[in-house]
Design an enzyme around this catalytic site. Structure first.
Site, mmCIF file in Angstrom:
data_model
loop_
_atom_site.group_PDB
_atom_site.id
_atom_site.type_symbol
_atom_site.label_atom_id
_atom_site.label_comp_id
_atom_site.label_asym_id
_atom_site.label_seq_id
_atom_site.Cartn_x
_atom_site.Cartn_y
_atom_site.Cartn_z
ATOM 1 N N HIS A 68 0.836 -1.202 0.000
ATOM 2 C CA HIS A 68 0.000 0.000 0.000
ATOM 3 C C HIS A 68 0.868 1.248 0.000
ATOM 4 O O HIS A 68 1.862 1.332 0.718
ATOM 5 C CB HIS A 68 -0.971 0.010 1.183
ATOM 6 C CG HIS A 68 -0.326 -0.031 2.540
ATOM 7 N ND1 HIS A 68 0.038 1.114 3.226
ATOM 8 C CD2 HIS A 68 0.002 -1.063 3.350
ATOM 9 C CE1 HIS A 68 0.556 0.774 4.399
ATOM 10 N NE2 HIS A 68 0.557 -0.539 4.499
ATOM 11 N N ASP A 70 -0.564 4.223 0.662
ATOM 12 C CA ASP A 70 -1.113 5.175 1.626
ATOM 13 C C ASP A 70 -0.428 5.033 2.975
ATOM 14 O O ASP A 70 0.101 3.977 3.329
ATOM 15 C CB ASP A 70 -2.627 5.019 1.769
ATOM 16 C CG ASP A 70 -3.051 3.657 2.297
ATOM 17 O OD1 ASP A 70 -2.480 2.651 1.836
ATOM 18 O OD2 ASP A 70 -3.950 3.595 3.160
ATOM 19 N N GLU A 135 -5.287 0.986 2.447
ATOM 20 C CA GLU A 135 -5.045 -0.082 3.416
ATOM 21 C C GLU A 135 -5.154 0.432 4.838
ATOM 22 O O GLU A 135 -5.652 -0.259 5.726
ATOM 23 C CB GLU A 135 -3.660 -0.696 3.197
ATOM 24 C CG GLU A 135 -3.456 -2.043 3.893
ATOM 25 C CD GLU A 135 -2.972 -1.935 5.329
ATOM 26 O OE1 GLU A 135 -3.017 -2.949 6.043
ATOM 27 O OE2 GLU A 135 -2.543 -0.837 5.745
ATOM 28 N N GLU A 136 -4.706 1.664 5.053
ATOM 29 C CA GLU A 136 -4.706 2.226 6.401
ATOM 30 C C GLU A 136 -6.067 2.791 6.804
ATOM 31 O O GLU A 136 -6.257 3.160 7.960
ATOM 32 C CB GLU A 136 -3.651 3.336 6.507
ATOM 33 C CG GLU A 136 -2.216 2.884 6.256
ATOM 34 C CD GLU A 136 -1.653 2.043 7.386
ATOM 35 O OE1 GLU A 136 -2.420 1.657 8.288
ATOM 36 O OE2 GLU A 136 -0.447 1.761 7.368
ATOM 37 N N GLU A 164 4.224 -6.055 4.485
ATOM 38 C CA GLU A 164 4.022 -5.434 5.797
ATOM 39 C C GLU A 164 5.293 -5.534 6.648
ATOM 40 O O GLU A 164 6.050 -6.500 6.542
ATOM 41 C CB GLU A 164 2.867 -6.111 6.534
ATOM 42 C CG GLU A 164 1.493 -5.819 5.973
ATOM 43 C CD GLU A 164 1.055 -4.379 6.183
ATOM 44 O OE1 GLU A 164 1.655 -3.691 7.021
ATOM 45 O OE2 GLU A 164 0.113 -3.953 5.498
#
EC number: 3.5.1.18
Length: 379
Positions: A68, A70, A135-136, A164
């Site tokens: 991601h 973001d 994602e966040e 991650e």
């Protein structure tokens, strides 16, 4: 390529303040680089969210990197030692929002793919990247819709590495080969409002709720299994009353969450909660939200490829773990039989002065490249 290739790219990404759901052209930058080495890139956008699906090759197996662009908001900027969106090298670290979560992982994989393709331009199988800017945040217009699109097309994913930040003390000490599920509830208990001096004319929902909650928090929901710890139940919010001390509240609200293993199903957990509430005679309304099912990748081709790459690069024997919160792996696991998460150290993620050790960038890239080699070039 040198370590500076990863550093240059991650700096360019950090400099783009891509707070959820704004991508600020991070994915455009990635697509430009990937297209130069033969990737077919496609943007899938919805609800203000930008998603990138980039694929090179048409054959099997298909190995995907998911990530991601973001980031979470930086918080009070005066608490940072440097601007969170001005990537800053200091004392052996690179500082900036997204440095660890997870722009370094993205940069490392892109450079790893560039190196791999340069060395093996006719490689067997396929490589793809699935990148989202959601994602966040709510995670409703991001990875999940791309997975739905891929399912409808009949694209078969074989392996997926989610970038991650899983490492704890040192790069490569922990990988996540599964995650617990998340099930939340909003419980509204109805009472009868009244004067505290006349409790016989009221019905206090707090008094009714308290013994039921006491029982719920004491339940052993399951014992977990060899891959997962036992399911947990936590009350996160309680609210009742008007703020006055002489009024019996008319209703009470409790918010709670299960983090559950594959030893329990959402329906089993719901049924046990309702049984307790009904037995306590509550008048209530209970709304459920399933944040994600648990997923697990047992030892196999993907775990072996990654663990071997980590050991070759760092000398560490990575621990396979299922601890922590949810990730987009829960969506990918619906369409991909083997999903694993691996990335840099997570000690500063979402914090002021988020950072990554500069010396970990090249090894991270090398681990991703070695994993591609192990998966796609193995006899």
């Amino acid at each position: 390529m040198t370590a500076s290739a990863v550093l240059d790219l991650v700096k360019d990404l950090i400099a783009r303040p891509s707070v959820t759901p704004d991508d600020v052209d991070c994915q455009m930058l990635l697509a430009q680089r990937l297209e130069r080495i033969g990737f077919q890139c496609e943007t899938i956008a919805r609800g203000g969210v930008t998603n990138l699906w980039a694929r090179r090759g048409a054959g099997a197996p298909l190995t995907v990197f998911a990530g991601h662009t973001d980031v979470v908001p930086p918080g009070p900027r005066d608490k940072w030692d440097s601007d969170p969106f001005v990537p800053t090298e200091r004392d052996g670290f690179l500082y900036g929002r997204g440095a660890a979560d997870m722009k370094s992982s993205i940069a490392a994989f892109v450079v790893a793919a560039e190196e791999f393709v340069a060395a093996h331009p006719e490689h067997p199988g396929s490589i793809a990247l699935l990148i989202t800017s959601d994602e966040e945040g709510p995670a409703v217009d991001g990875t999940v819709i791309v997975c739905d699109e891929l399912r409808q097309r009949g694209e078969q994913l074989d392996y997926c590495i989610v970038g991650e930040p899983t490492s704890t003390e040192a790069l490569g000490d922990v990988c996540k080969n599964g995650r617990r599920g998340s099930l939340s509830g909003r419980l509204l208990v109805k009472g009868v409002q009244g004067h505290v001096a006349y409790p016989h004319l009221a019905r206090n929902p707090v008094h009714q709720l308290a013994p039921a909650l006491t029982e719920l928090v004491a339940i052993e929901w399951d014992q977990g299994n060899e891959y997962f710890p036992p399911t947990t139940f936590q009350v996160s919010n309680l609210h009742a009353g008007t703020g006055a001390t002489n009024v019996v509240p008319g209703e009470a609200v409790a918010l709670f969450n299960f983090r559950f293993s594959t030893a329990s199903t959402p329906d089993q957990l719901k049924a046990r909660v309702h049984e307790v509430l009904d037995r306590h005679g509550l008048e209530y309304q209970l709304d459920w939200e399933l944040g994600g099912e648990p997923f697990l990748t047992p030892r196999g081709s993907l775990t072996d490829a990654l663990v071997s790459a980590i050991q070759a690069e760092t000398g560490l024997q990575a621990e396979l773990s299922t601890t922590g919160g949810t990730s987009d792996g829960r969506f990918i696991a619906r369409i991909c039989p083997q999903v694993i998460e691996f990335g840099p150290c997570n000690a500063t993620i979402h914090k002021v002065n988020e950072r990554i050790e500069l010396s970990s960038l090249a090894p991270l890239k090398n681990i991703y490249r070695r994993t591609l080699e192990n998966l796609l070039l193995a006899d």
